[in-house]
Scaffold this motif. Structure first.
Motif, mmCIF file in Angstrom:
data_model
loop_
_atom_site.group_PDB
_atom_site.id
_atom_site.type_symbol
_atom_site.label_atom_id
_atom_site.label_comp_id
_atom_site.label_asym_id
_atom_site.label_seq_id
_atom_site.Cartn_x
_atom_site.Cartn_y
_atom_site.Cartn_z
ATOM 1 N N UNK A 123 0.805 -1.212 0.000
ATOM 2 C CA UNK A 123 0.000 0.000 0.000
ATOM 3 C C UNK A 123 0.839 1.263 0.000
ATOM 4 N N UNK A 124 2.154 1.104 -0.078
ATOM 5 C CA UNK A 124 3.013 2.279 -0.185
ATOM 6 C C UNK A 124 2.715 2.967 -1.519
ATOM 7 N N UNK A 125 2.886 4.311 -1.584
ATOM 8 C CA UNK A 125 2.535 5.005 -2.812
ATOM 9 C C UNK A 125 3.310 4.477 -4.020
ATOM 10 N N UNK A 126 2.633 4.437 -5.154
ATOM 11 C CA UNK A 126 3.258 3.990 -6.395
ATOM 12 C C UNK A 126 4.376 4.956 -6.770
ATOM 13 N N UNK A 127 5.492 4.443 -7.262
ATOM 14 C CA UNK A 127 6.528 5.369 -7.713
ATOM 15 C C UNK A 127 6.004 6.217 -8.881
ATOM 16 N N UNK A 128 6.266 7.506 -8.829
ATOM 17 C CA UNK A 128 5.788 8.414 -9.863
ATOM 18 C C UNK A 128 6.885 8.562 -10.913
ATOM 19 N N UNK A 129 6.492 8.547 -12.164
ATOM 20 C CA UNK A 129 7.474 8.806 -13.214
ATOM 21 C C UNK A 129 7.534 10.319 -13.418
ATOM 22 N N UNK A 130 8.696 10.888 -13.111
ATOM 23 C CA UNK A 130 8.832 12.345 -13.175
ATOM 24 C C UNK A 130 9.212 12.784 -14.590
ATOM 25 N N UNK A 131 8.834 13.988 -14.909
ATOM 26 C CA UNK A 131 9.243 14.604 -16.159
ATOM 27 C C UNK A 131 10.763 14.776 -16.145
ATOM 28 N N UNK A 132 11.434 14.178 -17.137
ATOM 29 C CA UNK A 132 12.899 14.121 -17.117
ATOM 30 C C UNK A 132 13.529 15.516 -17.097
ATOM 31 N N UNK A 133 12.943 16.429 -17.856
ATOM 32 C CA UNK A 133 13.516 17.773 -17.955
ATOM 33 C C UNK A 133 13.377 18.524 -16.622
ATOM 34 N N UNK B 216 13.066 17.151 -13.686
ATOM 35 C CA UNK B 216 13.931 16.487 -12.713
ATOM 36 C C UNK B 216 15.378 16.949 -12.900
ATOM 37 N N UNK B 217 15.785 17.080 -14.166
ATOM 38 C CA UNK B 217 17.154 17.512 -14.447
ATOM 39 C C UNK B 217 17.379 18.917 -13.891
ATOM 40 N N UNK B 218 16.404 19.799 -14.134
ATOM 41 C CA UNK B 218 16.546 21.181 -13.648
ATOM 42 C C UNK B 218 16.571 21.241 -12.116
ATOM 43 N N UNK B 219 15.717 20.402 -11.505
ATOM 44 C CA UNK B 219 15.666 20.338 -10.038
ATOM 45 C C UNK B 219 17.020 19.899 -9.481
ATOM 46 N N UNK B 220 17.585 18.833 -10.067
ATOM 47 C CA UNK B 220 18.852 18.311 -9.542
ATOM 48 C C UNK B 220 19.999 19.273 -9.802
ATOM 49 N N UNK B 221 19.904 20.032 -10.893
ATOM 50 C CA UNK B 221 20.937 21.042 -11.155
ATOM 51 C C UNK B 221 20.893 22.126 -10.076
ATOM 52 N N UNK B 222 19.691 22.488 -9.668
ATOM 53 C CA UNK B 222 19.558 23.498 -8.599
ATOM 54 C C UNK B 222 20.133 22.959 -7.296
#
Lengths: 96, 332
Positions: free
Chosen positions: B14-24, B26-32
């Motif tokens: 019942x743990x939340x399903x993994x969400x597929x994130x928008x790659x672009x 996610x990339x911008x988030x990780x760059x920040x």
């Protein structure tokens, strides 16, 4: 009370001492504005961190959208001539 | 007072399903994140980042609130008026820390009432340390010195956490936590230099709080699978074992100064490694306490539920009072 059974949320701003702006410090739940001030006093000023408190209902705050940050704030980026350091003044000219 | 040991998500159906994130995005988030930028409430963030933070910050908030109970136990019996004033101030700080942290959690789109419901229903966790009893006055000293000491070790790096509201709350907490640790050590100093009976009391407290304090840092890195992502997203800056080692290295000389003995026969200084080597931690105890079978789990939850129920009429009356005054003001 909202659906979750909580008191409304107030954003709290504190003036640390005379001459400074009020600064956002966090939020408190309170039944009304007077209680929000009292709670903010207890939660955020236990060590003389402030001399004045503002409380604003969180739902009354209108904020810019971070998604539009580029179009809002980027136009200022290439206007370096707005800063005094853009201009080169001859050394001989004083007090300018 | 809190540590990071609980931040792992429960492995259950019942743990939340993994969400597929928008790659672009996610990339911008990780760059920040890589650029040491802070993430603020309305910024885009991966669902797993939001979920991890809600879990960690709310567990932290719950720990502060439940943590008021073992110490509150001694307010009426503090040995002097000054000690009583200090203890009241400390317990009030813990309530304040809970309030800052619930406030930070709410910026992630969850309500405080929801989080408190989770605590009272027993589905949210809080630090295992608060399920141990405070049997003597020396326990108040040991909690300040060891438990708050362990908490500081974990909380200082959290002041640089990538999520802005959490980092700001932690900065405030850390300033206050230092008073907690010092007042605890001050109690231990007085007892350790007091009568033989007082010194025995101090030693007994150290004997009982030492191992649970080490467990506060959470399972060993080898068993802590979610550390990697938390470190990558700069929610966490150091691993459980790194912080535990640092705590031991700081604390052992403090115990020696008190003339007390750390209850670990295997403890020794490793000259080559420039650190203390220590004995095996009994992880079965940690897991039992976390699961609800510690000495005081039931008592703590009962106290919180009773307080919540007993306060219900006050919360409702305050709202009724506010509504009445709004109506009166509207008619005037």
């Amino acid at each position: 009370m909202n659906e979750a059974g909580d008191w409304p949320l107030y954003e709290i701003f504190i003036r640390a001492r005379g001459g400074l702006d009020h600064k956002h410090v966090g939020s408190v739940h309170a039944a009304d504005a007077a209680m929000a001030i009292e709670h903010a006093r207890d939660v955020y000023t236990r060590r003389q961190e402030g001399i004045s408190v503002w409380a604003v209902r969180s739902t009354d705050i209108v904020a810019s959208d971070p998604g539009e940050a580029e179009s809002l704030f980027d136009p200022a980026r290439d206007k370096v001539y707005r800063h005094p350091t853009f201009y080169e003044i001859p050394k001989e000219v004083e007090t300018l | 007072m809190y540590t990071q040991g609980l931040a792992e998500p429960p492995a259950r159906a019942g743990a939340p399903e993994p969400v597929v994130e928008d790659a672009e995005q996610l990339r911008r988030f990780e760059a920040r994140i890589d650029a040491e930028e802070k993430i603020e409430p309305k910024d885009w963030m991966p669902a797993a980042y939001r979920r991890t933070l809600i879990r960690q910050i709310s567990q932290h908030a719950h720990s502060e609130i439940v943590g008021m109970l073992p110490e509150g136990n001694w307010i009426g019996r503090a040995p002097s008026l000054q000690r009583k004033l200090i203890l009241i101030a400390k317990v009030q700080d813990e309530g304040g820390h809970g309030a800052y942290l619930y406030s930070a959690a709410e910026t992630l789109g969850v309500s405080r009432a929801e989080l408190i419901d989770q605590l009272l229903a027993g589905t949210a966790k809080y630090s295992s340390i608060f399920n141990y009893p405070t049997r003597s006055w020396a326990d108040i000293g040991a909690i300040g010195w060891l438990v708050d000491g362990a908490a500081i070790m974990n909380q200082i790096p959290l002041c640089r956490c990538s999520y802005g509201p959490y980092a700001r709350a932690m900065t405030r907490v850390c300033k206050e936590e230092s008073f907690h640790q010092r007042q605890g050590y001050d109690i231990m100093l007085k007892l350790a230099n007091g009568t033989p009976a007082q010194k025995r009391m101090a030693q007994d407290a150290l004997d009982r709080w030492w191992w649970p304090s080490l467990m506060m840092f959470g399972p060993p890195d080898t068993d802590s699978q979610h550390t990697a992502l938390s470190v990558r997203w700069k929610i966490k800056r150091f691993t459980n074992d790194e912080l535990r080692q640092k705590f031991i290295d700081f604390t052992v000389p403090q115990a020696r100064y008190l003339g007390l003995e750390v209850p670990d026969p295997e403890l020794r200084w490793d000259e080559q490694g420039r650190c203390h080597r220590f004995g095996e931690i009994d992880w079965s105890e940690f897991h039992a306490v976390l699961k609800g079978d510690g000495p005081c789990n039931r008592e703590r939850m009962l106290a919180r539920r009773d307080a919540h129920e007993a306060g219900r009429w006050v919360r409702e009356a305050a709202l009724a009072h506010a509504a009445k005054h709004r109506r009166a003001a509207a008619m005037a």
